[in-house]
Design an enzyme around this catalytic site. Structure first.
Site, short mmCIF file in Angstrom:
data_model
loop_
_atom_site.label_atom_id
_atom_site.label_comp_id
_atom_site.label_asym_id
_atom_site.label_seq_id
_atom_site.Cartn_x
_atom_site.Cartn_y
_atom_site.Cartn_z
N ALA A 67 0.87 -1.17 0.00
CA ALA A 67 0.00 0.00 0.00
C ALA A 67 0.91 1.23 0.00
O ALA A 67 2.08 1.15 0.41
CB ALA A 67 -0.89 -0.02 1.23
N GLY A 110 0.56 -4.85 1.09
CA GLY A 110 -0.73 -4.78 0.38
C GLY A 110 -0.65 -5.31 -1.04
O GLY A 110 -1.64 -5.78 -1.59
N GLU A 113 -1.06 -8.88 -0.58
CA GLU A 113 -2.48 -9.13 -0.26
C GLU A 113 -3.34 -9.08 -1.52
O GLU A 113 -4.26 -9.87 -1.70
CB GLU A 113 -2.99 -8.10 0.77
CG GLU A 113 -2.38 -8.37 2.14
CD GLU A 113 -2.76 -7.33 3.17
OE1 GLU A 113 -2.53 -6.14 2.91
OE2 GLU A 113 -3.28 -7.71 4.24
N GLU A 133 5.17 -5.29 6.86
CA GLU A 133 4.44 -4.32 7.68
C GLU A 133 4.99 -4.22 9.11
O GLU A 133 4.98 -3.16 9.71
CB GLU A 133 2.95 -4.69 7.77
CG GLU A 133 2.15 -4.34 6.54
CD GLU A 133 2.09 -5.47 5.52
OE1 GLU A 133 2.99 -6.34 5.53
OE2 GLU A 133 1.14 -5.47 4.72
C1 HXC Z 1 5.21 4.27 -1.27
C2 HXC Z 1 7.00 3.21 -2.23
C3 HXC Z 1 6.58 1.97 -1.70
C4 HXC Z 1 5.38 1.96 -0.92
C5 HXC Z 1 8.39 1.65 -2.82
N1 HXC Z 1 8.12 2.97 -2.91
N2 HXC Z 1 7.47 1.03 -2.08
N3 HXC Z 1 6.32 4.34 -2.02
N4 HXC Z 1 4.73 3.12 -0.74
N5 HXC Z 1 4.89 0.82 -0.40
C6 HXC Z 1 8.90 3.99 -3.63
C7 HXC Z 1 10.19 4.35 -2.91
O1 HXC Z 1 9.92 5.29 -1.88
C8 HXC Z 1 10.99 4.93 -4.04
O2 HXC Z 1 10.55 6.25 -4.30
C9 HXC Z 1 10.59 4.08 -5.22
O3 HXC Z 1 9.34 3.45 -4.87
C10 HXC Z 1 11.58 2.98 -5.54
O4 HXC Z 1 11.80 2.26 -4.35
P1 HXC Z 1 13.27 2.03 -3.71
O5 HXC Z 1 13.08 1.80 -2.26
O6 HXC Z 1 14.20 3.14 -4.10
O7 HXC Z 1 13.71 0.68 -4.46
P2 HXC Z 1 14.66 -0.47 -3.90
O8 HXC Z 1 15.86 0.10 -3.20
O9 HXC Z 1 14.89 -1.40 -5.05
O10 HXC Z 1 13.79 -1.22 -2.80
C11 HXC Z 1 12.63 -1.89 -3.19
C12 HXC Z 1 11.80 -2.27 -1.93
C13 HXC Z 1 11.54 -1.00 -1.09
C14 HXC Z 1 12.58 -3.30 -1.11
C15 HXC Z 1 10.50 -2.90 -2.41
O11 HXC Z 1 11.02 0.02 -1.97
C16 HXC Z 1 10.59 -1.19 0.02
O12 HXC Z 1 10.95 -1.75 1.06
N6 HXC Z 1 9.34 -0.69 -0.14
C17 HXC Z 1 8.36 -0.70 0.92
C18 HXC Z 1 7.80 -2.09 1.08
C19 HXC Z 1 6.76 -2.11 2.19
O13 HXC Z 1 7.10 -1.83 3.37
N7 HXC Z 1 5.51 -2.46 1.87
C20 HXC Z 1 4.45 -2.55 2.84
C21 HXC Z 1 3.73 -1.24 2.90
S1 HXC Z 1 2.50 -1.25 4.17
P3 HXC Z 1 11.60 7.46 -4.46
O14 HXC Z 1 10.72 8.68 -4.55
O15 HXC Z 1 12.49 7.41 -3.26
O16 HXC Z 1 12.32 7.12 -5.74
C22 HXC Z 1 1.21 -2.09 3.48
C23 HXC Z 1 0.00 -2.23 4.34
C24 HXC Z 1 -1.15 -2.78 3.61
O17 HXC Z 1 1.25 -2.53 2.38
C25 HXC Z 1 -2.41 -2.55 4.38
C26 HXC Z 1 -3.64 -2.94 3.59
C27 HXC Z 1 -3.97 -2.09 2.45
#
Ligand code: HXC
Length: 259
Positions: A67, A110, A113, A133
């Site tokens: 998400a 998400g 999911e 998460e």
């Molecule tokens: C917003 C995101 C994002 C996310 C990545 N980006 N995931 N932005 N929400 N979930 C953005 C980064 O900020 C970055 O933007 C760009 O995408 C590229 O990502 P990088 O981190 O630079 O890439 P990389 O180093 O290759 O790492 C990839 C990654 C990492 C390991 C997937 O991006 C990451 O850990 N993302 C978050 C994963 C996460 O925690 N997901 C769960 C979210 S909570 P910029 O502007 O810096 O270039 C959730 C709750 C669901 O999903 C609840 C129900 C709906």
């Protein structure tokens, strides 16, 4: 604000409706408007007689990395309660046509999911799954703890959910999360072929098989068996049942009409 029509894209090829998650710069992070669009397009395809199977996939190097953290980071509990966002996710479960998820790159949080809302998953060999998460101080909210536990059992679900560790496509295959692995450059092509096989089957059988499998996951064996046999009987009112069985006797290929 991002243009709504660009966060996802849709197309129909043959009898397959494709929905592409299309925010590659943020690894297809799912914001609320995007989720609404996905649900709306799924329902649109579900009503479209030309579409028999739906494929969901991501553009770029992720299926979806979760998400959208930017969107939710300043929410409070009351905002979230009043928003009632998960009611939209629930609607995905009412889509009657089979949904195939084609996962390349990351399917996290998400995004994972959303993949688990699909009926069947194909993944590229480089796909990575996980529920990170816990490292954000939260937990899955769109069915992650529920669907993953039902799929892989408590031991594996607890490990992945409590540690937040990512796991590979091979582990996803071995644990029953995905049905098939495909080399990365062939994922869409292979998914389309796979979808076409299902699209050419009698669609009432496909519809009732999907419903019956979902019922089996949700209820007791007894109830699910009752449901299955009603669906089995119902298919004997279809033209495709007559055609399928007559074609077998006449040693020819059946021509199914979806009725
Ligand atoms: C917003 C995101 C994002 C996310 C990545 N980006 N995931 N932005 N929400 N979930 C953005 C980064 O900020 C970055 O933007 C760009 O995408 C590229 O990502 P990088 O981190 O630079 O890439 P990389 O180093 O290759 O790492 C990839 C990654 C990492 C390991 C997937 O991006 C990451 O850990 N993302 C978050 C994963 C996460 O925690 N997901 C769960 C979210 S909570 P910029 O502007 O810096 O270039 C959730 C709750 C669901 O999903 C609840 C129900 C709906």
């Amino acid at each position: 604000m991002e243009n709504e029509s660009r966060s996802i894209e849709t197309r129909v090829e043959g009898q397959v409706g494709f929905i592409t998650l299309n925010r590659p710069k943020v690894l297809n992070a799912i914001n609320r408007q995007m989720l609404s669009s996905i649900v709306r397009e799924m329902e649109e395809f579900d009503r479209d007689d030309n579409v028999k199977v739906i494929v969901l996939h991501g553009n770029g190097r992720a299926f979806a990395a979760g998400a959208d953290i930017d969107e939710m980071m300043n929410d409070d509990s009351i905002d979230l309660e009043l928003l009632n966002q998960f009611v939209e996710w629930d609607r995905l479960a009412w889509v009657k046509k089979p949904i195939i998820g084609a996962v390349q790159g990351f399917a996290l949080g998400g995004g994972f999911e959303l993949a688990l809302c699909c009926d069947i998953l194909l993944a590229s060999e480089d796909a990575e799954f996980g529920f990170p998460e816990v490292d954000l101080g939260v937990m899955p909210g769109a069915g992650g703890t529920v669907r993953l536990t039902k799929l892989v059992g408590r031991a594996t679900a607890m490990r992945w959910l409590l540690t937040g560790e990512r796991f590979t496509a091979k582990e996803a295959l071995d644990s029953g999360v995905v049905s098939k692995l495909v080399p990365s450059d062939l994922l869409l092509e292979e998914t389309e072929k796979f979808a076409s096989i299902i699209a050419n089957k009698p669609s009432l059988s496909i519809r009732f098989i999907k419903e019956s499998v979902h019922k089996a996951e949700d209820t007791s064996i007894y109830e699910a068996m009752q449901f299955e046999r009603k669906n089995f009987s119902l298919l004997f009112s279809s033209e495709d049942q007559k055609e399928g069985m007559n074609a077998f006797k006449e040693k020819r290929k059946p021509h199914f009409k979806g009725q």
